[in-house]
Scaffold this motif. Structure first.
Motif, PDB file in Angstrom:
ATOM      1  N   LEU A 139      23.330   7.607  34.754  1.00 16.46           N
ATOM      2  CA  LEU A 139      22.044   7.110  34.267  1.00 16.46           C
ATOM      3  C   LEU A 139      20.947   7.486  35.258  1.00 16.46           C
ATOM      4  O   LEU A 139      20.765   6.846  36.290  1.00 16.46           O
ATOM      5  CB  LEU A 139      22.095   5.593  34.064  1.00 16.46           C
ATOM      6  N   GLN A 140      20.220   8.529  34.908  1.00 12.63           N
ATOM      7  CA  GLN A 140      19.159   9.035  35.770  1.00 12.63           C
ATOM      8  C   GLN A 140      17.946   9.420  34.930  1.00 12.63           C
ATOM      9  O   GLN A 140      18.020   9.483  33.693  1.00 12.63           O
ATOM     10  CB  GLN A 140      19.661  10.253  36.557  1.00 12.63           C
ATOM     11  N   THR A 141      16.833   9.655  35.596  1.00 12.43           N
ATOM     12  CA  THR A 141      15.601  10.062  34.921  1.00 12.43           C
ATOM     13  C   THR A 141      15.835  11.300  34.067  1.00 12.43           C
ATOM     14  O   THR A 141      16.495  12.254  34.499  1.00 12.43           O
ATOM     15  CB  THR A 141      14.499  10.345  35.955  1.00 12.43           C
ATOM     16  N   LEU A 142      15.280  11.295  32.861  1.00 11.49           N
ATOM     17  CA  LEU A 142      15.427  12.415  31.931  1.00 11.49           C
ATOM     18  C   LEU A 142      14.217  13.334  32.026  1.00 11.49           C
ATOM     19  O   LEU A 142      13.091  12.877  32.272  1.00 11.49           O
ATOM     20  CB  LEU A 142      15.563  11.890  30.506  1.00 11.49           C
ATOM     21  N   THR A 143      14.431  14.609  31.808  1.00 12.49           N
ATOM     22  CA  THR A 143      13.360  15.605  31.870  1.00 12.49           C
ATOM     23  C   THR A 143      13.239  16.319  30.532  1.00 12.49           C
ATOM     24  O   THR A 143      14.245  16.780  29.975  1.00 12.49           O
ATOM     25  CB  THR A 143      13.634  16.639  32.977  1.00 12.49           C
ATOM     26  N   GLY A 199       3.925  17.877  36.444  1.00 17.91           N
ATOM     27  CA  GLY A 199       3.635  19.309  36.336  1.00 17.91           C
ATOM     28  C   GLY A 199       3.784  19.776  34.900  1.00 17.91           C
ATOM     29  O   GLY A 199       3.180  19.231  33.980  1.00 17.91           O
ATOM     30  N   GLY A 200       4.637  20.762  34.678  1.00 19.64           N
ATOM     31  CA  GLY A 200       4.831  21.305  33.344  1.00 19.64           C
ATOM     32  C   GLY A 200       5.912  20.621  32.547  1.00 19.64           C
ATOM     33  O   GLY A 200       6.288  21.108  31.472  1.00 19.64           O
ATOM     34  N   GLU A 201       6.420  19.503  33.050  1.00 15.98           N
ATOM     35  CA  GLU A 201       7.469  18.767  32.338  1.00 15.98           C
ATOM     36  C   GLU A 201       7.143  17.283  32.290  1.00 15.98           C
ATOM     37  O   GLU A 201       6.246  16.809  32.979  1.00 15.98           O
ATOM     38  CB  GLU A 201       8.831  18.985  33.012  1.00 15.98           C
ATOM     39  N   ARG A 202       7.891  16.566  31.435  1.00 15.02           N
ATOM     40  CA  ARG A 202       7.709  15.132  31.315  1.00 15.02           C
ATOM     41  C   ARG A 202       8.978  14.417  31.766  1.00 15.02           C
ATOM     42  O   ARG A 202      10.098  14.862  31.474  1.00 15.02           O
ATOM     43  CB  ARG A 202       7.410  14.749  29.859  1.00 15.02           C
ATOM     44  N   ILE A 228      19.363   7.174  24.669  1.00 13.31           N
ATOM     45  CA  ILE A 228      19.264   8.590  25.064  1.00 13.31           C
ATOM     46  C   ILE A 228      19.846   9.497  23.988  1.00 13.31           C
ATOM     47  O   ILE A 228      19.241  10.521  23.622  1.00 13.31           O
ATOM     48  CB  ILE A 228      19.976   8.816  26.407  1.00 13.31           C
ATOM     49  N   ASP A 229      21.003   9.138  23.467  1.00 13.62           N
ATOM     50  CA  ASP A 229      21.632   9.949  22.414  1.00 13.62           C
ATOM     51  C   ASP A 229      20.740  10.030  21.185  1.00 13.62           C
ATOM     52  O   ASP A 229      20.560  11.110  20.592  1.00 13.62           O
ATOM     53  CB  ASP A 229      22.994   9.370  22.041  1.00 13.62           C
ATOM     54  N   GLU A 230      20.170   8.881  20.786  1.00 13.61           N
ATOM     55  CA  GLU A 230      19.328   8.844  19.594  1.00 13.61           C
ATOM     56  C   GLU A 230      18.011   9.587  19.837  1.00 13.61           C
ATOM     57  O   GLU A 230      17.518  10.299  18.952  1.00 13.61           O
ATOM     58  CB  GLU A 230      19.050   7.403  19.182  1.00 13.61           C
ATOM     59  N   LEU A 231      17.441   9.427  21.029  1.00 13.49           N
ATOM     60  CA  LEU A 231      16.195  10.124  21.354  1.00 13.49           C
ATOM     61  C   LEU A 231      16.391  11.633  21.283  1.00 13.49           C
ATOM     62  O   LEU A 231      15.544  12.349  20.730  1.00 13.49           O
ATOM     63  CB  LEU A 231      15.730   9.723  22.761  1.00 13.49           C
ATOM     64  N   ASN A 232      17.486  12.113  21.820  1.00  8.65           N
ATOM     65  CA  ASN A 232      17.753  13.554  21.782  1.00  8.65           C
ATOM     66  C   ASN A 232      17.924  14.054  20.349  1.00  8.65           C
ATOM     67  O   ASN A 232      17.516  15.177  20.024  1.00  8.65           O
ATOM     68  CB  ASN A 232      18.999  13.877  22.609  1.00  8.65           C
ATOM     69  N   SER A 233      18.511  13.218  19.489  1.00  7.45           N
ATOM     70  CA  SER A 233      18.683  13.631  18.094  1.00  7.45           C
ATOM     71  C   SER A 233      17.358  13.623  17.358  1.00  7.45           C
ATOM     72  O   SER A 233      17.129  14.419  16.429  1.00  7.45           O
ATOM     73  CB  SER A 233      19.694  12.719  17.391  1.00  7.45           C
ATOM     74  N   VAL A 234      16.440  12.739  17.756  1.00  2.64           N
ATOM     75  CA  VAL A 234      15.104  12.694  17.151  1.00  2.64           C
ATOM     76  C   VAL A 234      14.294  13.903  17.587  1.00  2.64           C
ATOM     77  O   VAL A 234      13.596  14.532  16.781  1.00  2.64           O
ATOM     78  CB  VAL A 234      14.394  11.378  17.529  1.00  2.64           C
ATOM     79  N   ILE A 235      14.380  14.236  18.864  1.00  2.03           N
ATOM     80  CA  ILE A 235      13.616  15.360  19.403  1.00  2.03           C
ATOM     81  C   ILE A 235      14.147  16.697  18.908  1.00  2.03           C
ATOM     82  O   ILE A 235      13.371  17.598  18.548  1.00  2.03           O
ATOM     83  CB  ILE A 235      13.635  15.325  20.949  1.00  2.03           C
ATOM     84  N   GLU A 236      15.478  16.801  18.868  1.00  5.25           N
ATOM     85  CA  GLU A 236      16.099  18.060  18.459  1.00  5.25           C
ATOM     86  C   GLU A 236      17.079  17.784  17.313  1.00  5.25           C
ATOM     87  O   GLU A 236      18.286  17.749  17.496  1.00  5.25           O
ATOM     88  CB  GLU A 236      16.835  18.698  19.633  1.00  5.25           C
ATOM     89  N   PRO A 237      16.551  17.557  16.098  1.00  9.40           N
ATOM     90  CA  PRO A 237      17.425  17.250  14.965  1.00  9.40           C
ATOM     91  C   PRO A 237      18.383  18.394  14.665  1.00  9.40           C
ATOM     92  O   PRO A 237      18.024  19.570  14.768  1.00  9.40           O
ATOM     93  CB  PRO A 237      16.446  17.014  13.815  1.00  9.40           C
TER      94      PRO A 237
END
Length: 238
Positions: A139-143, A199-202, A228-237
């Motif tokens: 569990l660490q900061t996501l980029t 910078g160039g990332e969030r 995290i799993d659901e967020l990734n599926s929302v961002i990259e369906p």
């Protein structure tokens, strides 16, 4: 004897099946609910002991149907508390989990909602952070490369998909707050998501904290993993 075994096994089952929903809907305080839940374990064991005595000494009074029902009820009454106890032993006794342990996201709008909570809204501290590092090192900061507004909307959609109650969105500060209610006991756990520019990332950080209880039995970490799993599926369906 058969009736006695059936009654005791049913009582054992009810002692573990009813306290959680009764607490969730306000009919029992937590202390009483947990006492009944634990007591169901011992009543379930007693039911199996009585059933064994009946089988040994009064075999003619045993019917397959009643014995099977007694075993099922008793097994449930024993397995559920034991499962919870084993789960509690397998995770650290903490209730505040964050992907950023140095500067955890802070609750804002949720603060007044936790006025009566036994766990303070402030981060639990260095000891909790150390235990989390050992138990949940992943569990660490996501980029992300997406823009801040995109990630805020994705986080809100993720919370909605997970059935959480959205409490606050501050787009300028990159903060989204929500409350998740557990299914069985109806415990209220609070979540804050923070999106910051780097910078160039969030950078995205998630923090989940229980309102009551010293140990969350791994629920907050599991909640963050699920987010995290659901967020990734929302961002990259897919």
């Amino acid at each position: 004897m058969k009736i006695l075994v059936s009654i005791i096994s049913l009582i054992a089952f009810l002692l573990v099946a009813l306290p959680a929903p009764l607490h969730k809907f306000g009919f029992l305080d937590l202390g009483t609910a947990m006492t009944g839940f634990r007591f169901g374990l011992f009543v379930g064991i007693a039911a199996l002991v009585l059933l064994a005595i009946q089988v040994i000494f009064k075999r003619k009074t045993v019917s397959l149907a009643s014995a099977a029902i007694a075993v099922i009820f008793s097994a449930i009454a024993i397995a559920l508390p034991l499962g919870m106890m084993n789960n509690a032993k397998s995770v650290p006794p903490i209730h505040d989990i964050s992907t950023d342990l140095v500067n955890p996201p802070e609750f804002v709008a949720i603060v007044p909602l936790r006025a009566d909570a036994s766990n303070p809204v402030e981060y639990a501290g260095a000891e909790t952070a150390e235990q989390q590092r050992t138990a949940y090192p992943d569990l660490q900061t996501l980029t992300y490369s997406q823009s801040k507004p995109e990630l805020i909307e994705a986080a809100k959609q993720t919370m909605e998909n997970l059935g959480w109650e959205l409490v606050n969105t501050d787009a300028d500060k990159g903060i989204i707050e929500a409350t998740d209610t557990t299914t069985w006991f109806g415990f209220k756990d609070d979540v804050v998501v923070r999106v910051t520019d780097n910078g160039g990332e969030r950078l995205v950080d998630i923090r989940s904290k229980s309102r009551i209880g010293r140990s969350d039995m791994g629920k907050n970490a599991a909640r963050i993993h699920g987010f995290i799993d659901e967020l990734n599926s929302v961002i990259e369906p897919s």
